[in-house]
Design a protein around this motif. Structure first.
Motif, mmCIF file in Angstrom:
data_model
loop_
_atom_site.group_PDB
_atom_site.id
_atom_site.type_symbol
_atom_site.label_atom_id
_atom_site.label_comp_id
_atom_site.label_asym_id
_atom_site.label_seq_id
_atom_site.Cartn_x
_atom_site.Cartn_y
_atom_site.Cartn_z
ATOM 1 N N THR A 9 25.468 39.895 22.231
ATOM 2 C CA THR A 9 25.231 41.198 21.614
ATOM 3 C C THR A 9 23.910 41.776 22.122
ATOM 4 O O THR A 9 23.045 41.049 22.622
ATOM 5 C CB THR A 9 25.164 41.087 20.083
ATOM 6 N N ASP A 10 23.770 43.073 21.957
ATOM 7 C CA ASP A 10 22.517 43.726 22.325
ATOM 8 C C ASP A 10 21.352 43.143 21.526
ATOM 9 O O ASP A 10 20.247 43.016 22.037
ATOM 10 C CB ASP A 10 22.607 45.231 22.086
ATOM 11 N N GLN A 12 21.064 40.039 20.430
ATOM 12 C CA GLN A 12 20.710 38.733 20.980
ATOM 13 C C GLN A 12 19.836 38.882 22.224
ATOM 14 O O GLN A 12 18.852 38.162 22.391
ATOM 15 C CB GLN A 12 21.967 37.930 21.323
ATOM 16 N N ILE A 13 20.206 39.810 23.067
ATOM 17 C CA ILE A 13 19.429 40.054 24.285
ATOM 18 C C ILE A 13 18.049 40.588 23.926
ATOM 19 O O ILE A 13 17.037 40.149 24.483
ATOM 20 C CB ILE A 13 20.169 41.023 25.233
ATOM 21 N N ALA A 14 17.986 41.520 22.986
ATOM 22 C CA ALA A 14 16.698 42.076 22.553
ATOM 23 C C ALA A 14 15.815 40.972 21.968
ATOM 24 O O ALA A 14 14.612 40.922 22.257
ATOM 25 C CB ALA A 14 16.912 43.190 21.535
ATOM 26 N N SER A 15 16.393 40.092 21.174
ATOM 27 C CA SER A 15 15.620 38.978 20.587
ATOM 28 C C SER A 15 15.047 38.076 21.670
ATOM 29 O O SER A 15 13.911 37.610 21.562
ATOM 30 C CB SER A 15 16.499 38.161 19.643
ATOM 31 N N ASN A 58 10.976 50.364 24.164
ATOM 32 C CA ASN A 58 11.906 51.154 24.990
ATOM 33 C C ASN A 58 12.717 50.283 25.952
ATOM 34 O O ASN A 58 13.020 50.688 27.074
ATOM 35 C CB ASN A 58 11.166 52.244 25.769
ATOM 36 N N LYS A 59 13.012 49.068 25.505
ATOM 37 C CA LYS A 59 13.812 48.110 26.279
ATOM 38 C C LYS A 59 13.172 47.723 27.610
ATOM 39 O O LYS A 59 13.838 47.263 28.523
ATOM 40 C CB LYS A 59 15.232 48.619 26.493
ATOM 41 N N ARG A 60 11.860 47.900 27.728
ATOM 42 C CA ARG A 60 11.141 47.460 28.925
ATOM 43 C C ARG A 60 10.819 45.986 28.760
ATOM 44 O O ARG A 60 10.400 45.551 27.693
ATOM 45 C CB ARG A 60 9.844 48.262 29.109
ATOM 46 N N HIS A 61 11.018 45.215 29.805
ATOM 47 C CA HIS A 61 10.809 43.777 29.727
ATOM 48 C C HIS A 61 10.324 43.235 31.061
ATOM 49 O O HIS A 61 10.392 43.916 32.084
ATOM 50 C CB HIS A 61 12.100 43.063 29.311
ATOM 51 N N PHE A 62 9.823 42.007 31.011
ATOM 52 C CA PHE A 62 9.393 41.322 32.224
ATOM 53 C C PHE A 62 10.615 40.842 32.995
ATOM 54 O O PHE A 62 11.585 40.393 32.404
ATOM 55 C CB PHE A 62 8.520 40.114 31.881
ATOM 56 N N ASN A 63 10.552 40.921 34.311
ATOM 57 C CA ASN A 63 11.615 40.334 35.119
ATOM 58 C C ASN A 63 11.141 38.969 35.636
ATOM 59 O O ASN A 63 10.023 38.539 35.341
ATOM 60 C CB ASN A 63 12.039 41.278 36.264
ATOM 61 N N LEU A 64 11.972 38.290 36.374
ATOM 62 C CA LEU A 64 11.622 36.942 36.832
ATOM 63 C C LEU A 64 10.401 36.929 37.740
ATOM 64 O O LEU A 64 9.568 36.020 37.646
ATOM 65 C CB LEU A 64 12.809 36.301 37.550
ATOM 66 N N GLU A 65 10.272 37.925 38.582
ATOM 67 C CA GLU A 65 9.088 37.992 39.451
ATOM 68 C C GLU A 65 7.826 38.148 38.613
ATOM 69 O O GLU A 65 6.818 37.482 38.870
ATOM 70 C CB GLU A 65 9.204 39.150 40.437
ATOM 71 N N HIS A 66 7.883 39.011 37.608
ATOM 72 C CA HIS A 66 6.723 39.177 36.714
ATOM 73 C C HIS A 66 6.365 37.839 36.071
ATOM 74 O O HIS A 66 5.200 37.438 36.052
ATOM 75 C CB HIS A 66 7.010 40.179 35.593
ATOM 76 N N LEU A 67 7.366 37.165 35.521
ATOM 77 C CA LEU A 67 7.113 35.908 34.809
ATOM 78 C C LEU A 67 6.565 34.833 35.745
ATOM 79 O O LEU A 67 5.689 34.066 35.360
ATOM 80 C CB LEU A 67 8.373 35.427 34.103
#
Length: 85
Positions: A9-10, A12-15, A58-67
């Protein structure tokens, strides 16, 4: 193959993204590194990405490169970002 499909679900992804952001913030603050210092170490010009991704605003998140880069800067195992609080 359908037996292995899971419809996330959205919420779950947001969490998940919120957990990652909270862990980045926790580790960053434990190390005494500001958002600006982290942003500059990543080659960013401002704290914009760091501040919104830590909060999943605003649904902005880190990507794998950031992490990957953040883990190197914070000198921690990338797995720490995924641990439950």
């Amino acid at each position: 193959m359908d037996a292995y499909y899971i419809d996330f679900t959205d919420e779950q992804i947001a969490s998940f993204y919120k957990l990652v952001g909270k862990n980045v913030k926790r580790i960053r603050t434990e190390k005494g590194i500001s958002q600006l210092d982290l942003a500059l170490a990543l080659g960013l010009k401002s704290v914009g990405l760091i501040s919104v991704a830590e909060l999943y605003h605003n649904k902005r998140h880190f990507n794998l490169e950031h992490l990957y880069k953040i883990a190197a800067v914070l000198e921690c195992d990338i797995c720490e970002f995924f641990r439950p609080l």
